[in-house]
Scaffold this motif. Structure first.
Motif, PDB file in Angstrom:
ATOM      1  N   LEU A   1      36.546  37.673  41.585  1.00 51.14           N
ATOM      2  CA  LEU A   1      37.836  38.266  41.221  1.00 51.14           C
ATOM      3  C   LEU A   1      38.473  39.061  42.350  1.00 51.14           C
ATOM      4  O   LEU A   1      39.658  39.356  42.298  1.00 51.14           O
ATOM      5  CB  LEU A   1      37.660  39.193  40.011  1.00 51.14           C
ATOM      6  CG  LEU A   1      37.524  38.525  38.648  1.00 51.14           C
ATOM      7  CD1 LEU A   1      37.092  39.542  37.616  1.00 51.14           C
ATOM      8  CD2 LEU A   1      38.834  37.868  38.247  1.00 51.14           C
TER       9      LEU A   1
ATOM     10  N   LYS B   1      39.521  38.512  45.260  1.00 53.80           N
ATOM     11  CA  LYS B   1      40.662  37.979  46.004  1.00 53.80           C
ATOM     12  C   LYS B   1      41.877  37.794  45.116  1.00 53.80           C
ATOM     13  O   LYS B   1      42.877  37.250  45.551  1.00 53.80           O
ATOM     14  CB  LYS B   1      40.285  36.646  46.644  1.00 53.80           C
ATOM     15  CG  LYS B   1      39.292  36.806  47.773  1.00 53.80           C
ATOM     16  CD  LYS B   1      38.919  35.469  48.361  1.00 53.80           C
ATOM     17  CE  LYS B   1      39.988  35.002  49.334  1.00 53.80           C
ATOM     18  NZ  LYS B   1      39.543  33.750  50.003  1.00 53.80           N
ATOM     19  N   ASN B   2      41.754  38.249  43.876  1.00 49.55           N
ATOM     20  CA  ASN B   2      42.867  38.130  42.933  1.00 49.55           C
ATOM     21  C   ASN B   2      43.348  36.679  42.835  1.00 49.55           C
ATOM     22  O   ASN B   2      44.506  36.388  43.109  1.00 49.55           O
ATOM     23  CB  ASN B   2      44.000  39.043  43.382  1.00 49.55           C
ATOM     24  CG  ASN B   2      44.710  39.633  42.190  1.00 49.55           C
ATOM     25  OD1 ASN B   2      44.368  39.306  41.047  1.00 49.55           O
ATOM     26  ND2 ASN B   2      45.687  40.471  42.446  1.00 49.55           N
TER      27      ASN B   2
ATOM     28  N   ARG C   1      39.175  47.809  48.156  1.00 46.19           N
ATOM     29  CA  ARG C   1      39.223  46.764  47.126  1.00 46.19           C
ATOM     30  C   ARG C   1      37.827  46.514  46.544  1.00 46.19           C
ATOM     31  O   ARG C   1      37.679  46.318  45.330  1.00 46.19           O
ATOM     32  CB  ARG C   1      39.796  45.494  47.759  1.00 46.19           C
ATOM     33  CG  ARG C   1      39.924  44.328  46.841  1.00 46.19           C
ATOM     34  CD  ARG C   1      41.245  44.328  46.072  1.00 46.19           C
ATOM     35  NE  ARG C   1      41.303  43.187  45.172  1.00 46.19           N
ATOM     36  CZ  ARG C   1      41.446  43.262  43.861  1.00 46.19           C
ATOM     37  NH1 ARG C   1      41.597  44.438  43.288  1.00 46.19           N
ATOM     38  NH2 ARG C   1      41.466  42.193  43.123  1.00 46.19           N
TER      39      ARG C   1
ATOM     40  N   ILE D   1      44.519  37.516  34.854  1.00 40.89           N
ATOM     41  CA  ILE D   1      44.256  36.293  35.607  1.00 40.89           C
ATOM     42  C   ILE D   1      43.921  35.165  34.630  1.00 40.89           C
ATOM     43  O   ILE D   1      43.266  35.383  33.612  1.00 40.89           O
ATOM     44  CB  ILE D   1      43.089  36.528  36.601  1.00 40.89           C
ATOM     45  CG1 ILE D   1      43.551  37.493  37.695  1.00 40.89           C
ATOM     46  CG2 ILE D   1      42.605  35.218  37.203  1.00 40.89           C
ATOM     47  CD1 ILE D   1      42.453  37.933  38.626  1.00 40.89           C
TER      48      ILE D   1
ATOM     49  N   LYS E   1      44.628  32.966  41.571  1.00 42.87           N
ATOM     50  CA  LYS E   1      45.582  32.564  40.536  1.00 42.87           C
ATOM     51  C   LYS E   1      44.843  32.089  39.295  1.00 42.87           C
ATOM     52  O   LYS E   1      45.287  32.303  38.178  1.00 42.87           O
ATOM     53  CB  LYS E   1      46.479  31.454  41.075  1.00 42.87           C
ATOM     54  CG  LYS E   1      47.494  31.988  42.065  1.00 42.87           C
ATOM     55  CD  LYS E   1      48.457  30.922  42.529  1.00 42.87           C
ATOM     56  CE  LYS E   1      49.534  31.565  43.387  1.00 42.87           C
ATOM     57  NZ  LYS E   1      50.334  30.559  44.079  1.00 42.87           N
TER      58      LYS E   1
ATOM     59  N   LEU F   1      43.296  42.242  33.943  1.00 42.95           N
ATOM     60  CA  LEU F   1      43.775  41.718  35.215  1.00 42.95           C
ATOM     61  C   LEU F   1      44.831  40.635  35.028  1.00 42.95           C
ATOM     62  O   LEU F   1      45.563  40.315  35.956  1.00 42.95           O
ATOM     63  CB  LEU F   1      42.601  41.147  36.025  1.00 42.95           C
ATOM     64  CG  LEU F   1      41.488  42.148  36.362  1.00 42.95           C
ATOM     65  CD1 LEU F   1      40.335  41.443  37.050  1.00 42.95           C
ATOM     66  CD2 LEU F   1      42.022  43.265  37.245  1.00 42.95           C
TER      67      LEU F   1
END
Lengths: 384, 304
Positions: free
Chosen positions: A167, A169-170, A132, A204, A172, A202
């Protein structure tokens, strides 16, 4: 998504009355002693938006962001993220990540370790972390700097490490506090577009705090203009610029010539405003619920005024004024002209330099008598 | 013109050299040379004379110079359990005291560093305040507090927690109390300096990335304040190892520390060579860990 309205809602979910907001802020207030930083604000942000909180220093935008991140508990009001009430949820358990204005990179860790930090806290397996981290570093184009320490990087590189770390940890929602504030002008412009591309890629939801109106205009799907702890206006960049609702917004976003006036006539689809202390009168082709003879303001953007050296043939009673060139600012791509009216008032106009000045002469020169005019849809009527 | 600038530059350089030289010359005369004298005596032999040790250098009739190095003192230190045990005991007491100082001092330093500017000044002053009173006097005061008929025991008996006084004075406990109390400021001040420099947004960044407060402390705060931790620990560990007054006054005859042995060898026994050997070994014990640390630190800052 077959018809046009559905398509419209995909791009502009805030217009869809049935859309569920992703971040919901309800009468949120934060006071520090006797000072009210954020005063009972309501806000709905939709999934995938790039939303900007724009305002001057001390307007409450950073406090609002810190409440979203969980660093400052609200005095009253609620925050919901993806339907979950955030009351009492500590920062380390919120599904949001923040990119700090100072970047707040851990100086004793390498780029790689900085980016991996968040994943380690979630006890992600080591090989997954490495994978990642590599992926994030390639997105921000820093793969070859993985082993460096933050002090060995340039400002722009540090900014990208901070972005990658936030970013990874992706989250919300990604909160960005003046993300481009520490970069120089050229790098800022370039990074703006990179930021937008990454956000789009992404998907997000981004919430950006900025004091730079140009940055907010370029980046955002919508902007909330903040002043003294409240929202002055929430809307798309076009809305905010073309249809400001208050004098504060008209002045804060871009520049505007502001005229004080009285409503002379209020028709079904037009308003006529007589300027106070000048013979300028405005014919505005949109109407609002204002009674005749009430005091109002009219905002007129500098680029929406036409300047000409000769009197227009169909010189009308409205949207027209004469003046003398008081000052010229040549900025290369466009020029700023300051026109002095008979009553001494200065009107600022901008004009693109589409053609090269002939023999060094500009469109108009100092002390030229000029005629200003504008279209009926250009002035904005303001009651607040 | 040029030569004038040059001469000015030269005089500036001379000044610089002079200012640096003064403390070094001071250290040379009053530290390095005495140390070599001690080193020299440690290789000598005890004799009944004044001064009470044999000469290291001797001029023979032929004009040649002889040097006699006697290693007996060091061998004796190694062979007699008393010295080895005393060294180990000293190290144990000083290491434990250093850890205790760190555990007590870190929260205090953290609190001071995070206090409001006005409170910070007052709190720092309170840390330094004990230095206004003589060190000896403060240690004597602890005798009054810790003695069998001292303040603490009297108080505990008065409120009825205990019937018999607890023996505190002349135990290891009293020595620990004395050392921690005395050296705590030397731990707090460097810790304070490095904690104060710590950027608090790093804590927020760690929390934001999912780190709980204790993890943040372990992974962010401690590594970034390590220079203060090491400086404070060295400032406590080094003088505590050779401490004489505290074990003598608070430990009585029950606590063996190398400072006391040194004192009695030198004064009571008049055995200067042994006393010197004890001092040299102590110095080596203290210098070696410091050198290892310096090497590690140089590697850290230059590499990767």
């Amino acid at each position: 998504m077959q018809n046009g309205t559905d398509k419209l809602f995909v791009d502009q979910p805030w217009l869809d009355p049935e859309a569920e907001p992703f971040v919901k802020i309800q009468s949120l207030t934060k006071t520090f002693g006797s000072f009210t930083a954020v005063s009972s604000v309501d806000l709905e942000i939709y999934e995938g938006e790039l939303f900007s909180l724009l305002g001057g220093s001390g307007c409450g935008k950073s406090t609002l962001l810190r409440m979203l991140a969980g660093f400052d508990p609200p005095t009253s009001g609620n925050i919901f993220i993806d339907g979950v009430d955030m009351a009492g949820v500590p920062p380390y358990q919120r599904p949001v990540n923040m990119m700090f204005q100072s970047y707040a990179l851990f100086p004793h860790m390498t780029v790689e370790q900085n980016v991996a930090y968040g994943l380690k806290q979630d006890r992600v397996p080591k090989d997954k972390i490495a994978e990642r981290v590599d992926q994030m570093l390639s997105i921000v184009e820093l793969s070859q700097f993985a082993k460096r320490k933050p002090h060995q990087l340039s400002g722009g590189q540090r900014q990208r490490v901070a972005l990658a770390r936030a970013l990874v940890k992706n989250p919300k929602v990604l909160l960005l506090d003046e993300p481009l504030g520490a970069l120089d002008k050229r790098l800022r412009e370039q990074t703006q577009f990179e930021l937008m591309n990454i956000q789009e890629r992404l998907g997000i939801t981004f919430i950006v705090v900025t004091h730079d109106q140009e940055e907010a205009m370029t980046l955002s799907s919508r902007i909330a203009v903040m002043d003294q702890g409240r929202f002055s206006q929430i809307g798309t960049p076009t809305d905010i610029y073309e249809y400001p609702e208050t004098r504060f917004v008209a002045n804060f976003i871009g520049s505007a010539n502001m005229f004080e006036g009285r409503v002379k006539e209020n028709g079904a689809d037009y308003v006529i405003v007589q300027g106070v202390g000048s013979d300028v009168s405005f014919y505005i082709d949109h109407s609002t619920a204002v009674r005749e003879n009430t005091a109002v303001w009219v905002a007129l953007r500098p680029e929406k005024i036409t300047v000409s050296a000769s009197a227009p043939e169909d010189s009308a009673d409205y949207n027209f004024v004469e003046g003398v060139v008081d000052d010229i600012g040549y900025l290369g791509n466009f020029s700023i002209y300051k026109i002095r009216l008979d009553n001494g008032r200065i009107i600022e106009i901008t004009h693109p330099n589409q053609t090269r000045p002939k023999h060094g002469r500009h469109l108009v020169e100092w002390e030229d008598k000029v005629y200003l005019s504008w279209a009926p849809h250009s002035p904005v009527l303001l009651t607040k | 013109m040029r030569s004038r600038i040059q001469s000015k530059l030269q005089s500036a350089e001379l000044w610089q050299a002079f200012i640096i030289a003064v403390p070094y010359i001071w250290l040379l005369i009053f530290f390095l040379i005495p140390f070599f004298i001690v080193l020299k005596i440690s290789f000598a032999e005890y004799i009944l004379a004044s001064p009470p040790f044999s000469k290291l250098f001797r001029l023979a009739d032929t004009g040649a110079m002889y040097m006699t190095l006697i290693f007996d003192n060091f061998v004796y230190l190694w062979e007699d359990d008393l010295y080895l045990n005393t060294y180990l005991n000293s190290l144990q007491i000083s290491i434990t005291s250093t850890i205790l100082c760190l555990l007590v001092g870190y929260p205090i330093a953290y609190g001071i560093a995070r206090a409001t500017p006005t409170a910070k000044k007052i709190l720092l002053l309170m840390v330094i305040l004990p230095f206004w009173t003589s060190f000896l006097l403060r240690v004597y005061a602890w005798i009054g507090l810790l003695a069998d008929q001292g303040t603490i025991n009297n108080f505990l008996i008065w409120i009825g927690i205990i019937d018999e006084p607890i023996k505190m004075l002349y135990t290891d406990f009293a020595v620990y109390v004395g050392i921690v109390y005395t050296y705590l400021p030397f731990m707090i001040l460097p810790l304070f300096a490095s904690i104060e420099k710590l950027d608090m947004t790093l804590h927020e960044a760690a929390a934001d990335l999912g780190s709980r407060p204790f993890t943040t402390f372990r992974t962010i705060t401690i590594p970034l304040t390590m220079p203060g931790i090491i400086a404070g620990s060295l400032l406590v560990f080094i003088p505590a190892t050779g401490e004489f007054v505290i074990p003598d006054l608070l430990g009585g005859g029950n606590v063996l520390m190398i400072g006391k042995v040194l004192y009695s060898e030198f004064n009571s026994n008049q055995d200067w060579p042994i006393a010197s050997a004890v001092a040299v070994v102590l110095l080596i014990l203290l210098v070696v860990p410091m050198m290892i640390y310096q090497k590690y630190q140089a590697k850290e800052s230059s590499g990767e």
